[in-house]
Design an enzyme around this catalytic site. Structure first.
Site, PDB file in Angstrom:
ATOM      1  N   ARG A 198       0.824  -1.219   0.000  1.00 26.95           N
ATOM      2  CA  ARG A 198       0.000   0.000   0.000  1.00 26.95           C
ATOM      3  C   ARG A 198       0.853   1.263   0.000  1.00 26.95           C
ATOM      4  O   ARG A 198       2.021   1.246   0.399  1.00 26.95           O
ATOM      5  CB  ARG A 198      -0.942   0.054   1.204  1.00 26.95           C
ATOM      6  CG  ARG A 198      -0.231   0.118   2.576  1.00 26.95           C
ATOM      7  CD  ARG A 198      -0.072   1.498   3.162  1.00 26.95           C
ATOM      8  NE  ARG A 198       0.760   1.496   4.356  1.00 26.95           N
ATOM      9  CZ  ARG A 198       2.050   1.765   4.369  1.00 26.95           C
ATOM     10  NH1 ARG A 198       2.689   2.052   3.263  1.00 26.95           N
ATOM     11  NH2 ARG A 198       2.748   1.758   5.491  1.00 26.95           N
ATOM     12  N   GLU A 249      -0.890   9.699   8.835  1.00 26.92           N
ATOM     13  CA  GLU A 249       0.269   8.914   9.273  1.00 26.92           C
ATOM     14  C   GLU A 249       0.369   8.908  10.794  1.00 26.92           C
ATOM     15  O   GLU A 249       0.259   9.967  11.434  1.00 26.92           O
ATOM     16  CB  GLU A 249       1.528   9.518   8.650  1.00 26.92           C
ATOM     17  CG  GLU A 249       2.500   8.508   8.134  1.00 26.92           C
ATOM     18  CD  GLU A 249       1.937   7.654   6.998  1.00 26.92           C
ATOM     19  OE1 GLU A 249       1.434   6.544   7.302  1.00 26.92           O
ATOM     20  OE2 GLU A 249       1.994   8.075   5.841  1.00 26.92           O
ATOM     21  N   HIS A 250       0.550   7.707  11.335  1.00 28.92           N
ATOM     22  CA  HIS A 250       0.630   7.496  12.790  1.00 28.92           C
ATOM     23  C   HIS A 250      -0.679   7.911  13.475  1.00 28.92           C
ATOM     24  O   HIS A 250      -0.674   8.346  14.624  1.00 28.92           O
ATOM     25  CB  HIS A 250       1.845   8.224  13.380  1.00 28.92           C
ATOM     26  CG  HIS A 250       3.144   7.581  12.959  1.00 28.92           C
ATOM     27  ND1 HIS A 250       3.663   6.483  13.586  1.00 28.92           N
ATOM     28  CD2 HIS A 250       3.980   7.868  11.940  1.00 28.92           C
ATOM     29  CE1 HIS A 250       4.792   6.117  12.980  1.00 28.92           C
ATOM     30  NE2 HIS A 250       4.995   6.941  11.976  1.00 28.92           N
ATOM     31  N   ASP A 281      -3.435   5.654  12.945  1.00 33.16           N
ATOM     32  CA  ASP A 281      -4.258   4.427  13.074  1.00 33.16           C
ATOM     33  C   ASP A 281      -4.300   3.900  14.513  1.00 33.16           C
ATOM     34  O   ASP A 281      -5.356   3.521  15.014  1.00 33.16           O
ATOM     35  CB  ASP A 281      -3.862   3.334  12.062  1.00 33.16           C
ATOM     36  CG  ASP A 281      -2.417   2.879  12.104  1.00 33.16           C
ATOM     37  OD1 ASP A 281      -1.600   3.478  12.838  1.00 33.16           O
ATOM     38  OD2 ASP A 281      -2.083   1.899  11.390  1.00 33.16           O
ATOM     39  N   GLY A 307       8.847   0.501   3.136  1.00 35.07           N
ATOM     40  CA  GLY A 307       7.757   1.301   3.705  1.00 35.07           C
ATOM     41  C   GLY A 307       6.476   1.213   2.895  1.00 35.07           C
ATOM     42  O   GLY A 307       5.585   2.054   3.031  1.00 35.07           O
ATOM     43  N   SER A 337       4.600  -1.617   2.974  1.00 37.32           N
ATOM     44  CA  SER A 337       3.871  -2.715   3.614  1.00 37.32           C
ATOM     45  C   SER A 337       4.129  -4.073   3.009  1.00 37.32           C
ATOM     46  O   SER A 337       3.192  -4.851   2.769  1.00 37.32           O
ATOM     47  CB  SER A 337       2.369  -2.459   3.555  1.00 37.32           C
ATOM     48  OG  SER A 337       2.026  -1.529   4.488  1.00 37.32           O
ATOM     49  N   ASP A 380      -2.242  -1.079   7.521  1.00 38.86           N
ATOM     50  CA  ASP A 380      -1.600  -1.818   6.424  1.00 38.86           C
ATOM     51  C   ASP A 380      -2.340  -3.112   6.097  1.00 38.86           C
ATOM     52  O   ASP A 380      -2.551  -3.450   4.933  1.00 38.86           O
ATOM     53  CB  ASP A 380      -0.134  -2.123   6.787  1.00 38.86           C
ATOM     54  CG  ASP A 380       0.653  -0.848   7.065  1.00 38.86           C
ATOM     55  OD1 ASP A 380       0.129   0.251   6.795  1.00 38.86           O
ATOM     56  OD2 ASP A 380       1.800  -0.952   7.545  1.00 38.86           O
ATOM     57  N   TYR A 396       9.063   3.257  16.883  1.00 39.16           N
ATOM     58  CA  TYR A 396       7.614   3.101  16.698  1.00 39.16           C
ATOM     59  C   TYR A 396       6.879   2.869  18.033  1.00 39.16           C
ATOM     60  O   TYR A 396       5.943   3.602  18.362  1.00 39.16           O
ATOM     61  CB  TYR A 396       7.348   1.975  15.688  1.00 39.16           C
ATOM     62  CG  TYR A 396       5.913   1.875  15.226  1.00 39.16           C
ATOM     63  CD1 TYR A 396       5.477   2.545  14.092  1.00 39.16           C
ATOM     64  CD2 TYR A 396       4.981   1.124  15.930  1.00 39.16           C
ATOM     65  CE1 TYR A 396       4.163   2.464  13.663  1.00 39.16           C
ATOM     66  CE2 TYR A 396       3.661   1.035  15.516  1.00 39.16           C
ATOM     67  CZ  TYR A 396       3.269   1.704  14.373  1.00 39.16           C
ATOM     68  OH  TYR A 396       1.952   1.623  13.962  1.00 39.16           O
TER      69      TYR A 396
HETATM   70  C1  GAF Z   1       3.464   1.436   9.892  1.00 42.93           C
HETATM   71  C2  GAF Z   1       2.415   0.696  10.711  1.00 42.93           C
HETATM   72  F1  GAF Z   1       2.438  -0.633  10.416  1.00 42.93           F
HETATM   73  C3  GAF Z   1       1.018   1.250  10.462  1.00 42.93           C
HETATM   74  O1  GAF Z   1       0.104   0.640  11.323  1.00 42.93           O
HETATM   75  C4  GAF Z   1       0.993   2.776  10.665  1.00 42.93           C
HETATM   76  O2  GAF Z   1       1.031   3.101  12.027  1.00 42.93           O
HETATM   77  C5  GAF Z   1       2.130   3.435   9.887  1.00 42.93           C
HETATM   78  O3  GAF Z   1       3.394   2.841  10.183  1.00 42.93           O
HETATM   79  C6  GAF Z   1       2.235   4.905  10.190  1.00 42.93           C
HETATM   80  O4  GAF Z   1       1.104   5.574   9.757  1.00 42.93           O
HETATM   81  O5  GAF Z   1       3.255   1.217   8.520  1.00 42.93           O
END
Ligand code: GAF
Length: 392
Positions: free
Chosen positions: A36, A42-43, A45, A137, A139, A186, A236
């Site tokens: 994907r 971003e960050h 979810d 990055g 996925s 993802d 993370y």
């Molecule tokens: C990585 C994580 F796997 C996702 O869940 C998400 O948090 C992303 O970072 C950041 O948006 O891909």
């Protein structure tokens, strides 16, 4: 020039040949799942917020067949250069599956352990190939998890009733077997992606709306920085707990329900780093909702501005960018016809996503090729279909 994505059929034929070479027979089951690119969100979810990703035409493919010897034997194209390409382990009914080495096999084992009809797996032989750049990055791990799950559905003739549960099982595999406390984005988009559409996913309710991406004059250019900083895996979980701390201080179940006004009222009393992390997340959730609206009304200027703001916030407040991603974004933004550019995914390397007039794509590519301090790779992304069982 942008890279050509190998069509799924071509990848399947290659996998079939590998299967024959390794197992001396033909596979009779095949499945695939895409990587994907996230347009924005971003960050958010793991903060119960919104995300706006689309599935890529790059996929992980699995071909194989059932055995009844209680063994799972897999041959794969692997990211770890010195890791074995072939692994064997027993089915979970014999003994519980545990993570181990090689690392790539943990994604597969984790999914098998969380498959809703585990009891029906009597053993299998399989070959896994992918066109999703590994560790880029985009996925690659979620596409491996979801492809594995879809393969098991086909193998056992037992499909999941709810697609959300399938995404959640794959997320759990990543948590428990790869040790990454990722959000749901993802796996969700890899399961649910739809041709021609991005998905506005509400990560609290797990309900998604299709957002069409249909203007042929606008392109989504993915640029791989070809750098991967190890910081990603250690930072993370730190970001995740900083967000939890911010929500606790704001007395909210998650940052989804916090407003910028509520946050600002705590400025000076809250730790400065926690404050900036929360400012990114609260701002990004709102930007993502606006971005879906901008796409629906076809306002690329607006969407581009939101993407630029998203990157700046990820760089300054969330601190998950890196020099190479910043440079790629700056270079892209200088070209006429670019609406916006930002890092995409977890950060610390990987890719940027740029919204650009279709006619100007080659100009962006040559400008970056000329000035970027390293070597970049380019993909023009078309929103593609989620996981599926394939005919052989
Ligand atoms: C990585 C994580 F796997 C996702 O869940 C998400 O948090 C992303 O970072 C950041 O948006 O891909």
């Amino acid at each position: 020039m942008a890279c050509r994505t190998v069509p799924v059929e071509e990848l399947v034929s290659k996998a079939k040949k590998e299967f024959e070479q390794n197992f001396g027979t033909q596979p009779n089951v095949a499945a695939c799942a895409p990587g994907r690119v996230n347009l924005i969100g971003e960050h958010t979810d793991y903060n119960d917020g919104f995300v706006l990703p689309m599935a890529l035409p790059m996929v992980t493919v699995i071909v194989g067949r059932s055995t009844d010897n209680g063994e799972c034997t897999i041959v794969a194209a692997v990211p770890e250069a010195d890791a074995p390409r072939k692994v064997s382990f027993h089915v979970p009914s014999k003994q519980p599956l545990l993570p181990g080495s090689p690392k790539w096999a943990n994604y597969v084992k984790g999914v098998i352990a969380n498959f809703h009809a585990t009891g029906l797996i009597s053993g299998f032989e399989a070959v896994i190939l992918t066109t999703v750049p590994l560790g880029g990055g985009l996925s690659s791990s979620a596409s491996l998890e979801v492809a594995t799950y879809t393969f098991l559905e086909a193998l056992t003739n037992n499909k999941s009733k709810e697609l959300q549960d399938k995404a959640l099982a794959c997320q759990k595999a990543e948590h428990n077997f790869a040790g990454v406390p990722c959000g749901i984005m993802d796996q969700f988009i890899s399961v649910m992606g739809k041709t021609g559409n991005a998905l506005l996913i509400d990560c609290r309710s797990l309900v998604a709306e299709l957002v069409p991406l249909q203007d042929p004059k606008v392109a989504i250019l993915v640029t791989n920085s070809n750098v991967h900083h190890d910081l990603g895996s250690s930072e993370y979980p730190v970001r995740r707990s900083q967000c939890e701390e911010a929500a606790r201080l704001l007395q909210k179940p998650s940052l989804r329900t916090a407003t910028m006004q509520e946050l600002t009222s705590l400025e000076g009393t809250m730790d400065e780093v926690i404050f900036r992390r929360a400012r990114h997340v609260i701002g990004e959730i709102s930007r993502t909702e606006q971005a879906a609206l901008a796409l629906r009304v076809g306002d690329c200027e607006w969407l581009g501005r939101l993407m630029n703001e998203s990157h700046d916030s990820l760089r300054d407040d969330y601190e998950v960018s890196c020099a190479e991603l910043d440079q790629l974004v700056e270079l892209a933004r200088k070209v006429d016809g670019v609406f916006g550019s930002r890092m995409t995914g977890g950060g610390f390397g990987g890719c940027t996503v740029t919204l650009v007039k279709e006619s100007e794509v080659e100009k962006v590519i040559s400008h970056i090729n000329e000035k970027y301090s390293k070597e970049a790779t380019f993909y023009v992304a078309t929103p593609s279909e989620g996981a599926r069982i394939l005919k052989l």
